[in-house]
Each structure stands twice: as structure tokens, then as C-alpha cells.
Motif scaffolding. Structure first.
Motif, PDB file in Angstrom:
ATOM      1  N   ILE A  15      43.093  25.021  45.802  1.00  0.00           N
ATOM      2  CA  ILE A  15      43.958  26.164  46.136  1.00  0.00           C
ATOM      3  C   ILE A  15      45.005  26.375  45.042  1.00  0.00           C
ATOM      4  CG2 ILE A  15      45.725  26.991  47.744  1.00  0.00           C
ATOM      5  CD1 ILE A  15      44.153  25.626  49.980  1.00  0.00           C
ATOM      6  N   SER A  50      45.229  29.716  42.783  1.00  0.00           N
ATOM      7  CA  SER A  50      46.456  30.511  42.888  1.00  0.00           C
ATOM      8  C   SER A  50      47.112  30.698  41.522  1.00  0.00           C
ATOM      9  CB  SER A  50      47.441  29.848  43.851  1.00  0.00           C
ATOM     10  OG  SER A  50      46.884  29.714  45.141  1.00  0.00           O
ATOM     11  N   THR A  59      52.367  23.970  47.102  1.00  0.00           N
ATOM     12  CA  THR A  59      51.024  23.504  47.449  1.00  0.00           C
ATOM     13  C   THR A  59      50.999  21.990  47.620  1.00  0.00           C
ATOM     14  OG1 THR A  59      50.113  25.330  46.147  1.00  0.00           O
ATOM     15  CG2 THR A  59      48.593  23.595  46.788  1.00  0.00           C
ATOM     16  N   LEU A  63      47.573  29.703  51.643  1.00  0.00           N
ATOM     17  CA  LEU A  63      46.849  30.731  50.895  1.00  0.00           C
ATOM     18  C   LEU A  63      47.583  32.072  50.962  1.00  0.00           C
ATOM     19  CD1 LEU A  63      43.146  29.938  51.850  1.00  0.00           C
ATOM     20  CD2 LEU A  63      44.135  29.837  49.552  1.00  0.00           C
ATOM     21  N   ASN A  82      50.830  31.850  48.721  1.00  0.00           N
ATOM     22  CA  ASN A  82      50.485  31.915  47.297  1.00  0.00           C
ATOM     23  C   ASN A  82      49.961  33.301  46.919  1.00  0.00           C
ATOM     24  OD1 ASN A  82      51.240  29.275  47.089  1.00  0.00           O
ATOM     25  ND2 ASN A  82      49.176  28.448  46.859  1.00  0.00           N
TER      26      ASN A  82
END
Length: 204
Positions: free
Chosen positions: A14, A18, A99, A110, A113
Motif C-alpha cells: 500500500i 500510494s 502507513t 487506502l 492515502n
């Protein structure tokens, strides 16, 4: 241990997605500087890994932002960095820290971000950006800096630089060397179709 490993890999994925979206979808889209975009990506991955590993030793959010402050003070001193690049560096660091140490679930992480990337994308759209670019120039024809010679100054700069200069700001005058530092505002070639007339009072 398997759950911890899976959570780490998922958050790392992730984080990379991002930051890559922020760096290449927002920053690189307009600035076309692959070295800076790649450095930001590696910077964000490094902060995430360090912070995530330290987080396993009861690291608090305050300690995480203390770590961010240390990175900020470095300011990439090996090279000059603009305000825009400093802003993206801050956003990259923020995403990596959030994160790594936040207790949000995956969907919320999610979404947060994605919101950061979306705002950066909107702010850097052509509709919110100034159509003008700026350039610092050392100029030796010091007589042209007089207010009554503003038209001659702009015409001279246009002829000598090939830029569609629209205004000039005087930054520093050196009478010993008969030079002046100018901050020139001009229209890039791709927007020259929107060129305007020389303003009557172009020197600030």
C-alpha cells in the motif's frame, strides 16, 4: 508470525502504491524529473521500513514524527530543493509514517492515502497553476531598469532570451558592477497563444 508478515507486506505494498501514485501521477506528470521522483519513492519506502520495524518496539506516534523532523532537517543538503519538492517530500514522509504506525484498517488507510494523492493532483492541475513561469537573469544594461524604460527592458529581454516576457521584478542592483538581478515572468511556448500585451507598469 505469519499474520505479522502478511500485515507488513500488505502495508508495504500500500505504501509503495500510494507513494508511486503521488510521485509519478502528480509530481512527475508536470515536472518530468525522474531522478527526484525515484528518490522520493525510495525515501518513502525507507522511512516506512524503519518506522514499521521500530514500531514493533512500542514506538509512539510522537517518536515517529520526531523521526520525520530529523529527516526534514537533512533537507537533501547535497542539492538545492524547491518549495514544491519540499512539499512533496513532506507528503511522502506523511504517507510512509501513516502507513507504518497508524491503526486504521486497510480500507481507511487506502482512502486516506488516496485523498492525499487526489488533493495533490487537483492542486497541480493547469486550472489552478499560474500560466506563467519565472526565471532569474543577471542583466547588464542597467539604464533599462528605469520605470520609463520598462517597455525597452521587456523588448530587450524578449529578443535576447527568445521568451515571451510579460513582467520583470528587480531583485538586486549592483552599481559597482553595473548589473542587476531580475526575476522574469514569461509565458511558456505551449501557452503563447494566450499572450497578453506588455503591461504599462511591468517593473515591480
Amino acid at each position: 508470525m505469519t499474520e505479522l508478515d502478511f500485515a507488513f507486506i500488505l502495508k508495504l505494498f500500500i505504501n509503495i502504491i500510494s507513494i508511486a501514485t503521488l510521485c509519478y501521477g502528480c509530481y512527475y506528470r508536470l515536472n518530468k524529473n525522474s531522478n527526484v521522483a525515484g528518490s522520493f519513492l525510495l525515501f518513502g519506502v525507507g522511512i516506512f521500513i524503519i518506522t514499521n520495524l521500530l514500531h514493533g518496539v512500542d514506538m509512539s506516534m510522537e517518536f515517529a514524527f520526531g523521526l520525520f523532523a530529523v529527516f526534514t532537517m537533512l533537507r537533501y543538503r547535497t542539492d538545492a530543493i524547491s518549495i514544491k519538492e519540499m512539499t512533496y517530500l513532506f507528503l511522502v514522509t506523511a504517507i510512509a509514517l501513516l502507513t507504518a504506525v497508524s491503526r486504521l484498517d486497510i480500507v481507511e488507510l487506502l482512502a486516506l492515502n488516496g485523498l492525499i494523492c487526489f488533493i495533490a493532483f487537483i492542486v497541480d492541475t493547469r486550472f489552478l497553476r499560474s500560466p506563467y513561469s519565472t526565471q532569474s537573469i543577471s542583466y547588464e544594461r542597467i539604464n533599462n531598469i528605469k520605470p520609463e524604460n520598462s517597455v525597452s527592458l521587456i523588448e530587450d529581454l524578449r529578443n535576447r532570451t527568445g521568451l515571451h516576457v510579460v513582467s520583470v521584478e528587480i531583485m538586486h542592483i549592483d552599481f559597482l558592477k553595473d548589473t542587476v538581478e531580475l526575476n522574469v515572468k514569461y509565458l511558456p511556448k505551449k501557452t503563447e497563444s494566450y499572450a497578453c500585451e506588455i503591461p504599462s507598469e511591468s517593473i515591480l
